[in-house]
Write a protein that holds these residues in place. Sequence first.
Motif, mmCIF file in Angstrom:
data_model
loop_
_atom_site.group_PDB
_atom_site.id
_atom_site.type_symbol
_atom_site.label_atom_id
_atom_site.label_comp_id
_atom_site.label_asym_id
_atom_site.label_seq_id
_atom_site.Cartn_x
_atom_site.Cartn_y
_atom_site.Cartn_z
ATOM 1 N N SER A 77 -19.459 1.991 19.446
ATOM 2 C CA SER A 77 -19.125 1.288 18.208
ATOM 3 C C SER A 77 -19.809 -0.069 18.120
ATOM 4 N N THR A 78 -20.097 -0.683 19.277
ATOM 5 C CA THR A 78 -20.734 -2.001 19.289
ATOM 6 C C THR A 78 -22.250 -1.907 19.215
ATOM 7 N N PHE A 79 -22.827 -1.026 20.006
ATOM 8 C CA PHE A 79 -24.282 -0.967 20.126
ATOM 9 C C PHE A 79 -24.902 0.260 19.466
ATOM 10 N N GLY A 80 -24.073 1.231 19.112
ATOM 11 C CA GLY A 80 -24.586 2.417 18.445
ATOM 12 C C GLY A 80 -25.263 3.417 19.348
ATOM 13 N N ARG A 81 -25.131 3.233 20.674
ATOM 14 C CA ARG A 81 -25.790 4.127 21.618
ATOM 15 C C ARG A 81 -25.231 3.889 23.016
ATOM 16 N N LEU A 82 -25.538 4.818 23.940
ATOM 17 C CA LEU A 82 -25.135 4.659 25.343
ATOM 18 C C LEU A 82 -26.184 5.378 26.181
ATOM 19 N N ASP A 83 -27.130 4.607 26.693
ATOM 20 C CA ASP A 83 -28.277 5.187 27.388
ATOM 21 C C ASP A 83 -28.145 5.213 28.900
ATOM 22 N N VAL A 84 -27.397 4.253 29.448
ATOM 23 C CA VAL A 84 -27.292 4.106 30.901
ATOM 24 C C VAL A 84 -25.824 3.963 31.280
ATOM 25 N N LEU A 85 -25.395 4.771 32.228
ATOM 26 C CA LEU A 85 -24.029 4.681 32.744
ATOM 27 C C LEU A 85 -24.096 4.451 34.248
ATOM 28 N N VAL A 86 -23.479 3.355 34.693
ATOM 29 C CA VAL A 86 -23.433 3.044 36.125
ATOM 30 C C VAL A 86 -21.984 3.101 36.577
ATOM 31 N N ASN A 87 -21.660 4.105 37.365
ATOM 32 C CA ASN A 87 -20.312 4.265 37.926
ATOM 33 C C ASN A 87 -20.237 3.503 39.240
ATOM 34 N N ASN A 88 -19.733 2.270 39.149
ATOM 35 C CA ASN A 88 -19.664 1.414 40.329
ATOM 36 C C ASN A 88 -18.240 1.174 40.823
ATOM 37 N N ALA A 89 -17.246 1.177 39.932
ATOM 38 C CA ALA A 89 -15.865 0.887 40.325
ATOM 39 C C ALA A 89 -15.409 1.837 41.429
ATOM 40 N N ALA A 90 -14.718 1.275 42.418
ATOM 41 C CA ALA A 90 -14.288 2.090 43.562
ATOM 42 C C ALA A 90 -13.116 1.435 44.258
ATOM 43 N N THR A 91 -12.442 2.216 45.088
ATOM 44 C CA THR A 91 -11.394 1.695 45.955
ATOM 45 C C THR A 91 -11.657 2.169 47.372
ATOM 46 N N ASN A 92 -11.336 1.304 48.354
ATOM 47 C CA ASN A 92 -11.496 1.699 49.760
ATOM 48 C C ASN A 92 -10.145 1.955 50.423
ATOM 49 N N GLN A 93 -9.123 2.170 49.631
ATOM 50 C CA GLN A 93 -7.795 2.501 50.159
ATOM 51 C C GLN A 93 -7.558 4.010 50.075
ATOM 52 N N PRO A 94 -6.806 4.587 50.995
ATOM 53 C CA PRO A 94 -6.122 3.963 52.126
ATOM 54 C C PRO A 94 -7.069 3.695 53.292
ATOM 55 N N TYR A 95 -6.968 2.510 53.872
ATOM 56 C CA TYR A 95 -7.778 2.152 55.023
ATOM 57 C C TYR A 95 -6.976 2.435 56.285
ATOM 58 N N GLY A 96 -7.620 3.075 57.242
ATOM 59 C CA GLY A 96 -6.951 3.385 58.496
ATOM 60 C C GLY A 96 -7.109 4.841 58.868
ATOM 61 N N PRO A 97 -6.481 5.273 59.953
ATOM 62 C CA PRO A 97 -6.583 6.672 60.398
ATOM 63 C C PRO A 97 -6.050 7.623 59.330
ATOM 64 N N LEU A 98 -6.717 8.737 59.153
ATOM 65 C CA LEU A 98 -6.288 9.699 58.146
ATOM 66 C C LEU A 98 -4.923 10.297 58.476
ATOM 67 N N MET A 99 -4.559 10.343 59.745
ATOM 68 C CA MET A 99 -3.257 10.891 60.104
ATOM 69 C C MET A 99 -2.111 10.011 59.607
ATOM 70 N N ASP A 100 -2.431 8.763 59.269
ATOM 71 C CA ASP A 100 -1.414 7.854 58.741
ATOM 72 C C ASP A 100 -1.579 7.590 57.245
ATOM 73 N N ALA A 101 -2.516 8.301 56.615
ATOM 74 C CA ALA A 101 -2.853 8.001 55.222
ATOM 75 C C ALA A 101 -1.710 8.351 54.274
ATOM 76 N N ASP A 102 -1.397 7.431 53.391
ATOM 77 C CA ASP A 102 -0.396 7.665 52.358
ATOM 78 C C ASP A 102 -0.956 8.654 51.338
ATOM 79 N N PRO A 103 -0.267 9.755 51.077
ATOM 80 C CA PRO A 103 -0.790 10.772 50.151
ATOM 81 C C PRO A 103 -1.105 10.215 48.768
ATOM 82 N N ALA A 104 -0.287 9.278 48.281
ATOM 83 C CA ALA A 104 -0.532 8.715 46.951
ATOM 84 C C ALA A 104 -1.830 7.913 46.933
#
Length: 264
Positions: A77-104
Amino acid sequence: MTSSYGLHGRAAVVTGATRGIGRAVARTLAEAGAQVCVSARNPDEVRRTARELGGVGLPGSIADPGHPEALTDLCLSTFGRLDVLVNNAATNQPYGPLMDADPALWREAFTVNVEAPLRLVQCAWHGWMREHGGTVINICTEGAGHVGPGVGAYGTSKAALLHLTQQLAGELGPAVRVNSVSPGLVRTEMARFVWEPGEDEIAAGLPLERIGEPEDVAGAVLWLASDAAAWITGADVLVDGGTRVRRARTAPPTTRTTHHLPGA
């Protein structure tokens, strides 16, 4: 040759764009001529970043079911086009051993790091790229190629994103190119707990003898977004200062032996 890196007349969406790698990417694309639409969680930082880049922004979590569509709509709606998409957002949680990882938190890692990028690509595809073409760059990680302590959820989700990149490249060509950039250790707030305690030691073990800066990653993203990479899709570009070849620097010397070929 330089003009092939220009993005004048194009519009880009960058997620996680107010800090670290995302901010450097958004700034680099804007400096190359792109109109930029940014997204991140903090409303004040989104407004400030958008204003500094002369673009627009939408605060919110990329994991919100309505955010990808709203972000795409804002760009269109602002620029009338979308030529480039950069998916950068991320999370590094849960941090720690997978055996202790919170399912959520485990599910959240895949929602943010894998599902949200897919949903954004879907929105960009249906909203613009299917008819007009475009390019998608997913920010993965050098760590997706091996295991490490504490980062099992992050690495596994990023490995899935790497595969998703290749799958989408196969499905969306020739209209859309889909590639990824995999940084090594970069000086960001998110990775501070890794690099700050032992930066000198880490840097000394790398062939280029320094950890990365966000701008190092942004340069690779610009290249992939530009016409200079017009025949590249399904690729993963390592920006890691030589992390994967660092063992050669510490390998013990071997005794040189002479090998005689048969008949010599």
